[in-house]
Design an enzyme around this catalytic site. Sequence first.
Site, PDB file in Angstrom:
ATOM      1  N   HIS A 175       0.855  -1.182   0.000  1.00 38.72           N
ATOM      2  CA  HIS A 175       0.000   0.000   0.000  1.00 38.72           C
ATOM      3  C   HIS A 175       0.890   1.230   0.000  1.00 38.72           C
ATOM      4  O   HIS A 175       1.703   1.420   0.911  1.00 38.72           O
ATOM      5  CB  HIS A 175      -0.927   0.021   1.218  1.00 38.72           C
ATOM      6  CG  HIS A 175      -1.889   1.175   1.202  1.00 38.72           C
ATOM      7  ND1 HIS A 175      -3.165   1.070   0.676  1.00 38.72           N
ATOM      8  CD2 HIS A 175      -1.762   2.449   1.635  1.00 38.72           C
ATOM      9  CE1 HIS A 175      -3.782   2.232   0.796  1.00 38.72           C
ATOM     10  NE2 HIS A 175      -2.944   3.088   1.375  1.00 38.72           N
ATOM     11  N   CYS A 176       0.751   2.065  -1.015  1.00 31.57           N
ATOM     12  CA  CYS A 176       1.613   3.235  -1.174  1.00 31.57           C
ATOM     13  C   CYS A 176       0.878   4.477  -0.678  1.00 31.57           C
ATOM     14  O   CYS A 176      -0.127   4.883  -1.274  1.00 31.57           O
ATOM     15  CB  CYS A 176       2.010   3.405  -2.642  1.00 31.57           C
ATOM     16  SG  CYS A 176       3.113   4.802  -2.930  1.00 31.57           S
ATOM     17  N   PRO A 177       1.337   5.111   0.398  1.00 32.55           N
ATOM     18  CA  PRO A 177       0.671   6.330   0.868  1.00 32.55           C
ATOM     19  C   PRO A 177       0.836   7.500  -0.093  1.00 32.55           C
ATOM     20  O   PRO A 177       0.013   8.415  -0.103  1.00 32.55           O
ATOM     21  CB  PRO A 177       1.350   6.603   2.216  1.00 32.55           C
ATOM     22  CG  PRO A 177       2.675   5.931   2.113  1.00 32.55           C
ATOM     23  CD  PRO A 177       2.471   4.729   1.255  1.00 32.55           C
TER      24      PRO A 177
END
Length: 368
Positions: A175-177
């Site tokens: 999951h890439c912020p």
Amino acid sequence: MRNIRRLFLRCLRLGHRRKFTYVNSLSDYLRYSRLCLVSLSYNTFTNSDVVIESLFEPVYWLVDHMTRWFGVVFVALVILLTSSIVLIVYLCVLPLILQTYSTAWICWHLAYGHWNLILIVFHYYKAITTSPGYPPQVQKNIPSVAVCRKCIAPKPARTHHCSICNRCILKMDHHCPWLNNCVGHYNHRYFFSFCLFMTLGCIYCSISSRVMFREAYAAIEVRSVTRLLQRSYFTWRTYSQSPPPAFSFRDRVFHKCIIYLWVLCSSVAVALGALTLWHAILITRGETSIERHINKKERKRLQGKGKIFQNPYSYGRFSNWRLFFGVETQWQWITRVVLPSSHPAYGDGLKWNTPHWIPTKQTSVLAI
């Protein structure tokens, strides 16, 4: 008299039996409660890692929720920083290039700079807006290797649950912020392309502005020395000559913008370049970030048994890159990699069969 004595002894025995009956009942109840508690908490897979993970569960919950809410802030920060660099390039760097460089160099800078900028904007937009892919909730009889304990639904191969998105992701990488989105089956290519072209763009800006950075840094040093000399001249009257001319406001803004551009681009090039290199190694091996840890444990387990682990989703280094970019022909390296392309990823993320244009055939194997 005998009858009275017998009746008294019988009452004593009866009371003694009732006393032990209550004690035995209480003991049985306690043993049963302990058995229920142990049966609810007992797990054959429990080890030190599971215990530590359970203890850190509140921390994970806090980090997940903070990442979910700050995702919009991170996206806005990426857009703001990128826009500031583009604005500085157009207002400060490009005019100097047009005035001092030859025609051939000017054409090269204009062509490469705008091509790189278009690819950065395109892939970042597609990485944000493209869904990573989710397992179908209605369709039945889908190929699955496990059941997600949080979604309580079949989990296909290479699918993992994202605690931030709170749902399963097909071929989940992480999951890439900075995207406020998961990197999965359908947007993995956009994410890697954005990292690659952003790194190339930062390297290009750092190299192109290195001379201007040195001059701007020297000018700031001269300005600081000039300020000290002026202070000494007006205070103690020891400066025999007239003080050097001061820089204008426009010159000061120009110098600070050049230093900001070079420092930011160089820092991002180093940090993002390391991340891009790491993902390039994973793509070469045909695995994701999550599968890297899983395959490492499986490789160590099989090595202890004298066996060799083989990744069922790896088709060779070059073939893995072709499959990742969806390149079937040689011409598509230009149309689908060098130029912006919105073609979907190969397959549906549920079945992992070998493409017909991959020369090395392997048997389809399900992995956790």
